[in-house]
Each structure stands twice: as C-alpha cells, then as structure tokens.
Design a protein around this motif. Structure first.
Motif, PDB file in Angstrom:
ATOM      1  N   ARG A  15       0.829  -1.213   0.000  1.00 25.31           N
ATOM      2  CA  ARG A  15       0.000   0.000   0.000  1.00 25.31           C
ATOM      3  C   ARG A  15       0.856   1.254   0.000  1.00 25.31           C
ATOM      4  O   ARG A  15       0.543   2.226  -0.690  1.00 25.31           O
ATOM      5  CB  ARG A  15      -0.924  -0.005   1.214  1.00 25.31           C
ATOM      6  N   GLU A  16       1.935   1.246   0.780  1.00 23.73           N
ATOM      7  CA  GLU A  16       2.833   2.409   0.799  1.00 23.73           C
ATOM      8  C   GLU A  16       3.427   2.659  -0.580  1.00 23.73           C
ATOM      9  O   GLU A  16       3.494   3.792  -1.045  1.00 23.73           O
ATOM     10  CB  GLU A  16       3.952   2.193   1.817  1.00 23.73           C
ATOM     11  N   LEU A  17       3.866   1.589  -1.237  1.00 22.06           N
ATOM     12  CA  LEU A  17       4.457   1.752  -2.561  1.00 22.06           C
ATOM     13  C   LEU A  17       3.436   2.204  -3.595  1.00 22.06           C
ATOM     14  O   LEU A  17       3.753   2.952  -4.519  1.00 22.06           O
ATOM     15  CB  LEU A  17       5.096   0.437  -3.018  1.00 22.06           C
ATOM     16  N   LYS A  18       2.194   1.764  -3.446  1.00 22.53           N
ATOM     17  CA  LYS A  18       1.165   2.095  -4.426  1.00 22.53           C
ATOM     18  C   LYS A  18       0.646   3.516  -4.271  1.00 22.53           C
ATOM     19  O   LYS A  18       0.452   4.222  -5.258  1.00 22.53           O
ATOM     20  CB  LYS A  18       0.015   1.098  -4.300  1.00 22.53           C
ATOM     21  N   TYR A  19       0.428   3.948  -3.046  1.00 21.59           N
ATOM     22  CA  TYR A  19      -0.279   5.201  -2.831  1.00 21.59           C
ATOM     23  C   TYR A  19       0.601   6.378  -2.431  1.00 21.59           C
ATOM     24  O   TYR A  19       0.210   7.517  -2.608  1.00 21.59           O
ATOM     25  CB  TYR A  19      -1.368   5.022  -1.776  1.00 21.59           C
ATOM     26  N   ASP A  20       1.759   6.142  -1.883  1.00 20.61           N
ATOM     27  CA  ASP A  20       2.617   7.255  -1.496  1.00 20.61           C
ATOM     28  C   ASP A  20       3.334   7.799  -2.718  1.00 20.61           C
ATOM     29  O   ASP A  20       3.729   7.068  -3.613  1.00 20.61           O
ATOM     30  CB  ASP A  20       3.646   6.820  -0.456  1.00 20.61           C
ATOM     31  N   THR A  21       3.507   9.104  -2.734  1.00 16.08           N
ATOM     32  CA  THR A  21       4.246   9.733  -3.824  1.00 16.08           C
ATOM     33  C   THR A  21       5.634  10.090  -3.307  1.00 16.08           C
ATOM     34  O   THR A  21       5.790  10.636  -2.223  1.00 16.08           O
ATOM     35  CB  THR A  21       3.543  11.001  -4.328  1.00 16.08           C
ATOM     36  N   TYR A  22       6.612   9.742  -4.078  1.00 15.10           N
ATOM     37  CA  TYR A  22       7.987  10.012  -3.705  1.00 15.10           C
ATOM     38  C   TYR A  22       8.569  10.995  -4.709  1.00 15.10           C
ATOM     39  O   TYR A  22       8.370  10.859  -5.905  1.00 15.10           O
ATOM     40  CB  TYR A  22       8.808   8.728  -3.722  1.00 15.10           C
ATOM     41  N   SER A  23       9.292  11.978  -4.205  1.00 22.26           N
ATOM     42  CA  SER A  23       9.956  12.908  -5.116  1.00 22.26           C
ATOM     43  C   SER A  23      11.327  12.324  -5.467  1.00 22.26           C
ATOM     44  O   SER A  23      12.041  11.813  -4.612  1.00 22.26           O
ATOM     45  CB  SER A  23      10.118  14.279  -4.459  1.00 22.26           C
ATOM     46  N   VAL A  24      11.652  12.380  -6.744  1.00 21.87           N
ATOM     47  CA  VAL A  24      12.900  11.802  -7.230  1.00 21.87           C
ATOM     48  C   VAL A  24      13.802  12.919  -7.711  1.00 21.87           C
ATOM     49  O   VAL A  24      13.391  13.772  -8.489  1.00 21.87           O
ATOM     50  CB  VAL A  24      12.624  10.809  -8.388  1.00 21.87           C
ATOM     51  N   ASN A  25      15.020  12.908  -7.244  1.00 27.86           N
ATOM     52  CA  ASN A  25      16.010  13.872  -7.679  1.00 27.86           C
ATOM     53  C   ASN A  25      16.774  13.235  -8.848  1.00 27.86           C
ATOM     54  O   ASN A  25      17.711  12.473  -8.659  1.00 27.86           O
ATOM     55  CB  ASN A  25      16.958  14.214  -6.525  1.00 27.86           C
ATOM     56  N   TYR A  26      16.336  13.546 -10.067  1.00 26.13           N
ATOM     57  CA  TYR A  26      16.902  12.896 -11.252  1.00 26.13           C
ATOM     58  C   TYR A  26      18.350  13.295 -11.513  1.00 26.13           C
ATOM     59  O   TYR A  26      19.133  12.482 -11.988  1.00 26.13           O
ATOM     60  CB  TYR A  26      16.044  13.199 -12.480  1.00 26.13           C
ATOM     61  N   SER A  27      18.723  14.517 -11.196  1.00 23.80           N
ATOM     62  CA  SER A  27      20.114  14.918 -11.427  1.00 23.80           C
ATOM     63  C   SER A  27      21.049  14.170 -10.483  1.00 23.80           C
ATOM     64  O   SER A  27      22.145  13.758 -10.886  1.00 23.80           O
ATOM     65  CB  SER A  27      20.272  16.425 -11.273  1.00 23.80           C
ATOM     66  N   ALA A  28      20.645  13.949  -9.248  1.00 23.99           N
ATOM     67  CA  ALA A  28      21.471  13.175  -8.319  1.00 23.99           C
ATOM     68  C   ALA A  28      21.545  11.715  -8.762  1.00 23.99           C
ATOM     69  O   ALA A  28      22.590  11.078  -8.647  1.00 23.99           O
ATOM     70  CB  ALA A  28      20.905  13.263  -6.902  1.00 23.99           C
ATOM     71  N   LEU A  29      20.450  11.202  -9.303  1.00 22.79           N
ATOM     72  CA  LEU A  29      20.429   9.832  -9.796  1.00 22.79           C
ATOM     73  C   LEU A  29      21.371   9.668 -10.987  1.00 22.79           C
ATOM     74  O   LEU A  29      22.107   8.691 -11.088  1.00 22.79           O
ATOM     75  CB  LEU A  29      19.010   9.434 -10.183  1.00 22.79           C
ATOM     76  N   ARG A  31      24.062  11.469 -11.598  1.00 24.04           N
ATOM     77  CA  ARG A  31      25.433  11.520 -11.092  1.00 24.04           C
ATOM     78  C   ARG A  31      25.823  10.186 -10.459  1.00 24.04           C
ATOM     79  O   ARG A  31      26.933   9.704 -10.643  1.00 24.04           O
ATOM     80  CB  ARG A  31      25.579  12.641 -10.058  1.00 24.04           C
ATOM     81  N   GLU A  32      24.906   9.592  -9.716  1.00 21.72           N
ATOM     82  CA  GLU A  32      25.204   8.341  -9.043  1.00 21.72           C
ATOM     83  C   GLU A  32      25.412   7.195 -10.024  1.00 21.72           C
ATOM     84  O   GLU A  32      26.281   6.352  -9.844  1.00 21.72           O
ATOM     85  CB  GLU A  32      24.064   7.983  -8.086  1.00 21.72           C
ATOM     86  N   LEU A  33      24.629   7.188 -11.095  1.00 25.11           N
ATOM     87  CA  LEU A  33      24.742   6.114 -12.075  1.00 25.11           C
ATOM     88  C   LEU A  33      25.861   6.356 -13.069  1.00 25.11           C
ATOM     89  O   LEU A  33      26.141   5.500 -13.902  1.00 25.11           O
ATOM     90  CB  LEU A  33      23.409   5.947 -12.823  1.00 25.11           C
ATOM     91  N   GLY A  34      26.479   7.520 -13.026  1.00 29.32           N
ATOM     92  CA  GLY A  34      27.607   7.795 -13.889  1.00 29.32           C
ATOM     93  C   GLY A  34      27.211   8.203 -15.287  1.00 29.32           C
ATOM     94  O   GLY A  34      27.909   7.870 -16.233  1.00 29.32           O
TER      95      GLY A  34
END
Length: 60
Positions: A15-29, A31-34
C-alpha cells in the motif's frame, strides 16, 4: 513471525508503494549512475578496434 503478521506487513508495504508519492532527484540519480556530462561522448566502444567488421572485406 507468523503467516498473518508477515502477510499484514507485506500488505502494508504494498500500500505504501502504491499510494505514497515520492519525489525523485533525477540529477542526483544521473550523477550516481555515472551518466556522461553534456560535453562527453555518450558511448565509446573500447573494443571497436580489436575486431574487424565481417563485411569490411566485401566492400573493397
């Protein structure tokens, strides 16, 4: 832990995964993935010079 508790825990997480909204920092992602910077080549094949193309001889 009994089966009932485990099922309840899994249901809660689902339920948490389905209904909660998470903000994603795409620029940090990126950088992390190279991900390459805008000035760099997107892909460099380091094995390209090691093997000749199979159709290279037919063109000549």
């Amino acid at each position: 832990m009994g089966r009932g508790r485990q099922k309840a825990k899994n249901t809660k997480i689902a339920r948490e995964l389905k209904y909660d909204t998470y903000s994603v920092n795409y620029s940090a992602l990126e950088r992390e993935l190279g991900a390459p910077e805008s000035g760099e080549d997107a892909y460099v094949d380091k094995w390209a010079d090691q093997y000749s193309d199979e159709y290279e001889d037919e063109k000549a």
